[in-house]
Design a protein around this motif. Structure first.
Motif, PDB file in Angstrom:
ATOM      1  N   GLU A  80     -80.025 -36.230  16.679  1.00 18.08           N
ATOM      2  CA  GLU A  80     -80.186 -35.336  17.830  1.00 18.08           C
ATOM      3  C   GLU A  80     -79.490 -35.896  19.069  1.00 18.08           C
ATOM      4  OE1 GLU A  80     -84.503 -33.292  16.654  1.00 18.08           O
ATOM      5  OE2 GLU A  80     -84.404 -35.049  17.987  1.00 18.08           O
TER       6      GLU A  80
ATOM      7  N   VAL B  58     -78.181 -32.644  11.994  1.00 18.70           N
ATOM      8  CA  VAL B  58     -79.543 -32.407  12.483  1.00 18.70           C
ATOM      9  C   VAL B  58     -80.287 -31.447  11.556  1.00 18.70           C
ATOM     10  CG1 VAL B  58     -80.892 -31.402  14.365  1.00 18.70           C
ATOM     11  CG2 VAL B  58     -78.985 -32.934  14.878  1.00 18.70           C
TER      12      VAL B  58
ATOM     13  N   GLU C 263     -75.872 -35.244  18.637  1.00 18.51           N
ATOM     14  CA  GLU C 263     -75.572 -33.829  18.882  1.00 18.51           C
ATOM     15  C   GLU C 263     -75.398 -33.558  20.382  1.00 18.51           C
ATOM     16  OE1 GLU C 263     -77.523 -29.387  18.086  1.00 18.51           O
ATOM     17  OE2 GLU C 263     -78.724 -31.220  17.881  1.00 18.51           O
TER      18      GLU C 263
ATOM     19  N   GLN D  22     -74.365 -31.045  14.579  1.00 14.65           N
ATOM     20  CA  GLN D  22     -75.409 -30.021  14.426  1.00 14.65           C
ATOM     21  C   GLN D  22     -75.831 -29.898  12.967  1.00 14.65           C
ATOM     22  OE1 GLN D  22     -73.277 -26.707  16.322  1.00 14.65           O
ATOM     23  NE2 GLN D  22     -74.840 -26.661  17.924  1.00 14.65           N
TER      24      GLN D  22
END
Length: 540
Positions: free
Chosen positions: A286, A237, A289, A234
């Motif tokens: 992403e 990102v 994630e 996270q």
């Protein structure tokens, strides 16, 4: 002749029935198996019939409607929008993860095994009831005499004629009866075999209970590492989103300078390339994630369809004191690790099994007896008992009540070396258990030292990456300002921009790597628990 044919054909028919089971196997090694499928898609035994569900062509199996994917976890669905902390998710995992239930069942089975072995001290009581019906019939026979001299033929001819006139001598007999018995067997003394077996079972139970705790520690460690890995994804990102914005800002500056006649198309192309590279890395981040989120759900042991939000733990201060493990701490840590404790219990259990094997060479004292009541007229001399422990019943042709009690001693004399071989096996297993214990201790020390080195390296990397990030940020800001002022080049700005992005990501990764390394050290020392899974030890 007819009887002979039946005798020959019956075994052939029975043997043919056994080979008919091959019809349920795949027809050939290069063709797909055609299963027998019920209407709901469930695979059932037997070969497919005319009313079976049609299966897809090729090697795709049918879908079984009785198998369902778990819905989202209800304990998380009731708190939609809530950001979960690590202790909250660990608490959920300890009740939802299948590993804890399996370990719990194993621990319960081990406790029941202790109770089973203790029952060897109690007598064995067996009740048996045998009943039946008997019917016999004699269709008659031709009477004859012999050794009577010259009158033998005349007498036999007369008896045969009389037997034919009377239709032969016929009789029938029938009767019913039953017997009720209560038998007892009680081993009184066996020179410590039962005691040794119980001791071995108790040690095995201790090992199983230790492994139950180990299962919880493993789950805590798995959730902790998955939580930090997801948090790191996270963070990447978020940082790449900021880097993309910076790249777009630099690209806009390059386009503006080109319109003002101060820049070149090469500068604009380089800026767009840098933006595209950052956007590509963002897409990959992403995807990572999402994958780490699934890994976290799997570590918790809940449905992958569960939507989960985690608490932002970035920016927390880390204890950066130098970590040095003392010999006393390592000794204490090794002695409380679940794998070491389980290996120690298994070694003690193996020694108890050696004592049990030695007791097989000694006598055993026992008592046995039974009480029986018989009634009926079956005209049988004996009927075998039902079950391995049931004594035979005798003479079901009268009404009688009997009781019997016996005491005895059995002394093993010769068994072809079986007891000696079993004792040698037990001794070898005990030696292997001791060796396994020592190997487990050595491996534990290695894991602790490796975990300490990993944590110390991670903390140093975190400190170094912080300096690198500060320097890279200064370089990027200076080169970006110089380019906007017309004294710098796009090449220098792009290099500084990429270096700043790499340094930022390295600093973030080092932060979460230090948290994971701290959890690894706590797990390696056997001190990982629900509330300390995320702590960085400051000194040891």
């Amino acid at each position: 002749m007819i009887h002979f044919k039946k005798t020959v054909l019956l075994p052939l028919l029975l043997s043919g029935c056994a080979t008919q089971a091959l019809e349920t196997a795949p027809a050939s090694p290069d063709r797909p198996w055609q299963p027998n499928v019920a209407a709901n898609g469930e695979l059932v035994p037997g070969k497919p019939g005319s009313h079976a569900l049609a299966v897809p062509a090729g090697y795709t199996l049918p879908s079984n409607s009785q198998i369902h994917v778990r819905p989202p976890a209800p304990e998380l669905a009731t708190q939609a929008g809530h950001a979960y902390s690590l202790p909250e998710l660990i608490d959920i995992a300890q009740s939802a993860n299948p590993e804890t239930r399996r370990a719990w069942n194993l621990a319960r089975d081990a406790a029941l095994a202790v109770g089973i072995t203790k029952s060897a001290y109690l007598p064995r009581l067996t009740a048996t009831v045998v009943g039946g019906y008997n019917h016999s019939r004699n269709d008659g026979a031709n009477p004859s005499v012999s050794n009577v001299g010259i009158a033998e033929n005349a007498i036999n001819s007369g008896l045969s004629g009389l037997n034919s006139a009377l239709g032969g001598v016929r009789n029938s007999r029938s009767g019913a009866g039953e017997i009720q018995t209560l038998g007892m067997e009680w081993l009184l003394f066996d020179f410590g075999k039962r005691e040794a077996v119980i001791a071995a079972t108790k040690q095995a139970q201790i090992a199983t209970n230790v492994l139950f705790t180990a299962a919880h520690q493993k789950i805590i460690y798995g959730v902790t590492t998955a939580y930090y890995t997801h948090a790191a994804a996270q963070s990447r990102v978020v940082l790449l989103c900021k880097a993309r914005d910076n790249a777009r800002f630099v690209e806009a500056a390059a386009v503006a300078k080109l319109h003002q006649g101060q820049g070149t198309i090469v500068d604009v192309t380089q800026a767009r390339q840098a933006t595209a590279q950052t956007e590509l890395r963002l897409v990959q981040a992403e995807g990572d994630e999402q994958n780490t989120a699934l890994e976290l759900l799997n570590a918790i042991g809940i449905s992958p369809n569960t939507k989960l939000e985690t608490l932002d733990i970035s920016g927390r201060p880390l204890g950066l004191d130098d970590i040095r493990l003392t010999d006393a701490f390592v000794q204490q840590a090794v002695s409380r690790r679940p794998d070491v404790l389980a290996a120690y219990a298994n070694a003690k259990a193996a020694k108890s099994r050696v004592r049990a094997a030695k007791s097989e060479f000694l006598p055993k004292i026992f008592i046995t007896g039974n009480v029986a009541y018989t009634t009926g007229r079956l005209a049988l001399s004996s009927v075998p008992g039902v079950g391995s422990e049931a004594p035979p019943t005798l003479n079901l042709s009268s009404n009688a009540f009997s009781s019997l009690i016996l005491g005895g001693i059995t002394v093993p004399i010769f068994d072809g070396g079986t007891r000696a071989a079993l004792l040698k096996q037990a001794q070898d297993q005990s030696d292997s258990a001791d060796t396994t214990l020592q190997q487990t201790v050595d491996s534990s020390v290695k894991q602790i030292v490796v975990a300490e080195n990993a944590l110390r390296t991670s903390l140093r990397a975190y400190t170094a990456s912080a300096k690198l990030e500060t320097a890279a940020m200064t370089s990027f800001e200076a080169s970006s300002a110089a380019y906007r002022s017309g004294v710098g080049s796009m090449t220098q700005t792009s290099i500084a921009q990429n270096a700043y992005l790499d340094a930022t990501l390295a600093h973030s990764d080092a932060y979460y790597a230090a948290l994971i390394a701290a959890a690894g050290l706590a797990f390696g020392t056997g001190s990982l628990n629900q509330n300390e899974g995320s702590s960085i030890p400051s000194a040891m």
